[in-house]
Design a protein around this motif. Structure first.
Motif, PDB file in Angstrom:
ATOM      1  N   PHE A 196      -7.326   1.653  -6.266  1.00  0.00           N
ATOM      2  CA  PHE A 196      -6.161   0.760  -6.302  1.00  0.00           C
ATOM      3  C   PHE A 196      -6.212  -0.278  -5.180  1.00  0.00           C
ATOM      4  O   PHE A 196      -5.499  -1.271  -5.199  1.00  0.00           O
ATOM      5  N   TYR A 197      -7.031   0.012  -4.187  1.00  0.00           N
ATOM      6  CA  TYR A 197      -7.130  -0.852  -3.011  1.00  0.00           C
ATOM      7  C   TYR A 197      -8.599  -0.966  -2.643  1.00  0.00           C
ATOM      8  O   TYR A 197      -9.380  -0.054  -2.884  1.00  0.00           O
ATOM      9  N   ASP A 198      -8.959  -2.078  -2.042  1.00  0.00           N
ATOM     10  CA  ASP A 198     -10.331  -2.188  -1.561  1.00  0.00           C
ATOM     11  C   ASP A 198     -10.368  -2.948  -0.245  1.00  0.00           C
ATOM     12  O   ASP A 198      -9.877  -4.078  -0.161  1.00  0.00           O
ATOM     13  N   GLY A 199     -10.880  -2.276   0.778  1.00  0.00           N
ATOM     14  CA  GLY A 199     -11.059  -2.928   2.072  1.00  0.00           C
ATOM     15  C   GLY A 199      -9.769  -3.188   2.839  1.00  0.00           C
ATOM     16  O   GLY A 199      -9.720  -4.061   3.700  1.00  0.00           O
ATOM     17  N   VAL A 200      -8.715  -2.436   2.504  1.00  0.00           N
ATOM     18  CA  VAL A 200      -7.453  -2.641   3.223  1.00  0.00           C
ATOM     19  C   VAL A 200      -6.964  -1.332   3.833  1.00  0.00           C
ATOM     20  O   VAL A 200      -7.231  -0.248   3.307  1.00  0.00           O
ATOM     21  N   THR A 201      -6.239  -1.443   4.945  1.00  0.00           N
ATOM     22  CA  THR A 201      -5.689  -0.252   5.586  1.00  0.00           C
ATOM     23  C   THR A 201      -4.272  -0.004   5.076  1.00  0.00           C
ATOM     24  O   THR A 201      -3.648  -0.895   4.482  1.00  0.00           O
ATOM     25  N   GLN A 202      -3.779   1.204   5.342  1.00  0.00           N
ATOM     26  CA  GLN A 202      -2.419   1.548   4.922  1.00  0.00           C
ATOM     27  C   GLN A 202      -1.399   0.587   5.548  1.00  0.00           C
ATOM     28  O   GLN A 202      -0.485   0.113   4.869  1.00  0.00           O
ATOM     29  N   ALA A 203      -1.601   0.288   6.821  1.00  0.00           N
ATOM     30  CA  ALA A 203      -0.658  -0.615   7.507  1.00  0.00           C
ATOM     31  C   ALA A 203      -0.662  -1.996   6.852  1.00  0.00           C
ATOM     32  O   ALA A 203       0.399  -2.607   6.662  1.00  0.00           O
ATOM     33  N   GLU A 204      -1.852  -2.470   6.473  1.00  0.00           N
ATOM     34  CA  GLU A 204      -1.930  -3.779   5.817  1.00  0.00           C
ATOM     35  C   GLU A 204      -1.208  -3.768   4.467  1.00  0.00           C
ATOM     36  O   GLU A 204      -0.515  -4.717   4.104  1.00  0.00           O
ATOM     37  N   VAL A 205      -1.398  -2.670   3.717  1.00  0.00           N
ATOM     38  CA  VAL A 205      -0.730  -2.565   2.410  1.00  0.00           C
ATOM     39  C   VAL A 205       0.782  -2.561   2.597  1.00  0.00           C
ATOM     40  O   VAL A 205       1.515  -3.310   1.930  1.00  0.00           O
ATOM     41  N   GLU A 206       1.246  -1.727   3.518  1.00  0.00           N
ATOM     42  CA  GLU A 206       2.702  -1.615   3.717  1.00  0.00           C
ATOM     43  C   GLU A 206       3.286  -2.960   4.150  1.00  0.00           C
ATOM     44  O   GLU A 206       4.332  -3.392   3.663  1.00  0.00           O
TER      45      GLU A 206
END
Ligand code: ZN
Length: 679
Positions: A196-206
């Motif tokens: 569902f995500y690629d190359g991103v951190t949890q903090a970036e997603v939030e």
């Protein structure tokens, strides 16, 4: 003369009908069709399909086709390499000319069956990666032995590079160890194997989605539901799942079938529902998705119904991305009378619920519930499938327009029938009293608990104004499931249930209470590997409820853990007090939900729902092993065939039940596989 002919024809028609189109009887039906690893595969009947109108059958046929076309989407959502792994193994299975009876080949077949079951190389339930029992050398040898044009090679790729690419993905336990990581205190996005995500951190997603949310929006869309979030040139970009976007090839096949379905819809309202879904698939607009959900929840007149889309968010540790699924069904009119009694009394249940009045809904809207007969299971509903569904998931739509809730009775029938006399009750239940109750009432109380869970539980209560529906984060699903289960459990023991004619007598509910506590404290551990904690939200919720009731009832000896000949048993001494405890816990859970109390949710889940007693766990696994049962079940679908006359006009849709698990999955991979190997 005329009359005679008619009579004669009627007889012939009836004879034909009886010949090809009668649902097989329960006693003649072979439910179990395959068994491998920890899985048993069942078939299910579709009673009364033949009594639908031709138009309804045709509608079901097109919706079924639309359902099957989404299969590859879920594989890719579950992991970037899943389609490559599946296609490689299928090519080997079909083209290998060596000894197919060798242990390595057999183990490879088992692995392939597990990949189908998990819609990828993670276990469908534990979400852990499973490791094959064939060797890396064998894998290399077979790949080199078959015609390389059969393999899913990318442009410029050789068999050697394919082998090098897939070896760590298939064999190394440290590569993508988990599909969805729910663990606490680590980056849930970076440590989850899904796509569902690629190359991103949890903090970036939030951060990305928090910025997108409009403050005080009373009708928020389901942010992120139909997209993959990736980083491109240092920027976060959503790749939307739509006809001209990500998964476009599969989506346009889905919309083609939906267009055919719209033409034979049962009524204009249903046609509009289908057309709005098509428009969502074409545009990817989440506003349109909400319009569709509102129309869908308002269509109560149609007999045929369906789920088709990016629906449940359990697969995303942050609960935003929707896994693709589909289920097509028609109403079971007789059994629906039961759920109609429940929904017509919805306000009474809400008013009398043991929660703080400020969390109650003043007016319960549109709780519609029905019992359905599934005709096809697909995407995240296949091969493993839920027995009840309650949609839509959007909180404000549920609040404003209500929700539709279903119990899938032909699936529960298959479960129940396949379990009869398998020795489980003899091994784990305390005495003949519990066993007799289970025999008399379990089927009935299981179905009723599902009804109450789906059509009242999830729909009950409300969030306080301003509370973020995602406030509970990774604990949200467990809390929500606990809320729905507790609502059902609390009311099953209420005299009102007998008064309404939903259970035949005052003792029946005890069957559900006993099974629930036994399962939550002990027997669901059969699904957990030694040394592992509980991850899956429904399992967490069941242990949470059972352990909390056990702990809080200790002073009154409500639930007892007894030993007999060195074996552990659950005994319930006081069913009435247990019901009171369910009510108390429901109040606690509702408070957490309504106020968005993240710390409270985290605390109760981590204290009761996650950890496993290793000694008891080992004992349960040992006793279970002796029964030689599979802890998980999946299904094969019936096969539907469109019958046309020589003018191309549809004259019937036939159904057959004889396809096995292997043939079905190989066929699906040929007929419904439009996506590139990497997306
Ligand atoms: Zn639920």
């Amino acid at each position: 003369m005329k009359k005679l002919t008619l009579l004669f024809m009627t007889v012939i028609l009836m004879a034909c009908g009886a010949d090809k189109a009668t649902t097989p009887k329960i006693e003649d039906f072979k439910y179990s069709v395959d068994k491998f690893a920890d899985i048993e595969i069942l078939r299910y009947r579709v009673p009364d399909f033949e009594s639908l109108s031709l138009k309804q059958k045709e509608l079901i046929y097109y919706l079924n086709q639309a359902a099957l076309e989404g299969r590859d989407i879920l594989y890719d959502q579950n992991n970037n390499y899943n389609l490559c792994v599946r296609r490689t193994l299928e090519a080997v299975y079909e083209n290998y000319s060596g000894d197919k009876n060798s242990t390595d080949f057999q183990n490879m077949t088992t692995y392939l069956k597990r990949v189908w079951m998990g819609n990828g190389f993670h276990h469908h339930y534990s979400e852990d990666k499973f490791i094959p029992e064939f060797s890396e050398e064998f894998f290399e040898d077979v790949l080199k032995s078959i015609d390389s044009s059969k393999l899913p090679l990318l442009a410029g790729e050789t068999v050697d590079t394919l082998i090098a690419k897939l070896k760590p993905v298939i064999f190394d336990p440290a590569v993508y160890p988990k599909r969805t990581n729910q663990g606490d205190g680590i980056d849930l996005i970076l440590t989850s194997g899904n796509n569902f995500y690629d190359g991103v951190t949890q903090a970036e997603v939030e951060n990305f989605y928090n910025k997108m949310k409009i403050p005080n929006d009373s009708t928020p869309v389901s942010y992120g539901l139909n997209s993959k979030l990736v980083k491109e040139n240092g920027l976060l970009v959503e790749k939307t799942y739509k006809e001209n976007g990500l998964y476009g090839a599969a989506i346009s096949r889905i919309t083609d079938w939906l267009e055919k379905a719209a033409e034979v819809a049962e009524n204009d309202k249903q046609k509009d529902v289908i057309n709005t879904l098509i428009s969502f698939y074409k545009t990817g607009s989440l506003k349109t998705y909400d319009e569709y959900a509102i129309k869908w929840v308002g269509d109560l007149a149609s007999s045929v119904d369906f789920v088709n889309g990016f629906t449940e968010t359990y697969g995303d540790p942050l609960g935003m991305k929707g896994s693709w699924e589909s289920l097509v069904n028609f109403k079971n009119i007789e059994a629906t009378k039961r759920t109609e009694i429940i929904s017509s009394n919805a306000q009474w249940f809400e008013d009398n619920s043991p929660i703080d009045p400020k969390f109650k809904k003043e007016k319960v809207k549109g709780v519609s519930a029905k019992v359905i007969t599934a005709t096809i299971l697909a995407g995240d509903c296949y091969p493993a499938t839920p027995i009840g569904i309650n949609l839509p998931n959007s909180n404000w739509i549920r609040h404003e327009y209500g929700s539709k809730s279903v119990t899938i009775e032909n699936i529960t029938e298959a479960y129940d029938q396949a379990s009869l006399g398998n020795g489980f009750a003899e091994e784990f239940m305390w005495s003949d009293v519990e066993r007799k109750r289970a025999k008399d009432f379990a089927s009935m109380t299981n179905n009723l608990h599902t009804d109450l869970h789906e059509c009242l539980g999830h729909g009950s209560g409300k969030l306080l104004p301003g509370v973020d529906p995602d406030a509970l984060k990774s604990y949200g699903s467990t809390i929500e499931e606990a809320r729905a289960d507790l609502f059902g459990l609390y009311y099953m023991g209420d005299p009102k249930i007998v008064e309404l004619g939903l259970l035949p007598d005052k003792e029946a509910y005890k069957s559900e209470y006993y099974q629930y506590i036994m399962n939550g404290l002990m027997t669901q551990l059969t699904r957990i590997q030694p040394g592992k904690n509980i991850e899956e939200s429904h399992m967490r919720n069941r242990q949470l409820i059972a352990k909390w009731a056990f702990e809080k009832g200790k002073a009154n000896n409500v639930i007892e853990i007894k030993k007999r000949d060195g074996e552990t048993f659950v005994v319930i001494n006081d069913y009435v007090k247990l019901r009171t405890l369910f009510g108390q816990l429901l109040a606690v859970i509702q408070q957490i939900k309504s106020t968005g109390d993240y710390e409270g949710g985290k605390n109760i889940v981590e204290s009761y729902a996650v950890k496993v007693n290793p000694t008891l766990h080992a004992e349960v696994l040992d006793r279970y092993k002796k029964l030689n049962l599979a802890p998980y079940r999946g299904f094969v679908n019936p096969v539907y065939t469109l019958v046309k006359n020589k003018d191309g006009k549809v004259t019937d849709v036939t159904i057959s039940y004889d396809e096995n698990y292997l043939d079905q999955n190989l066929r699906y991979s040929k007929e419904y596989s439009s996506l590139p190997t990497f997306n």
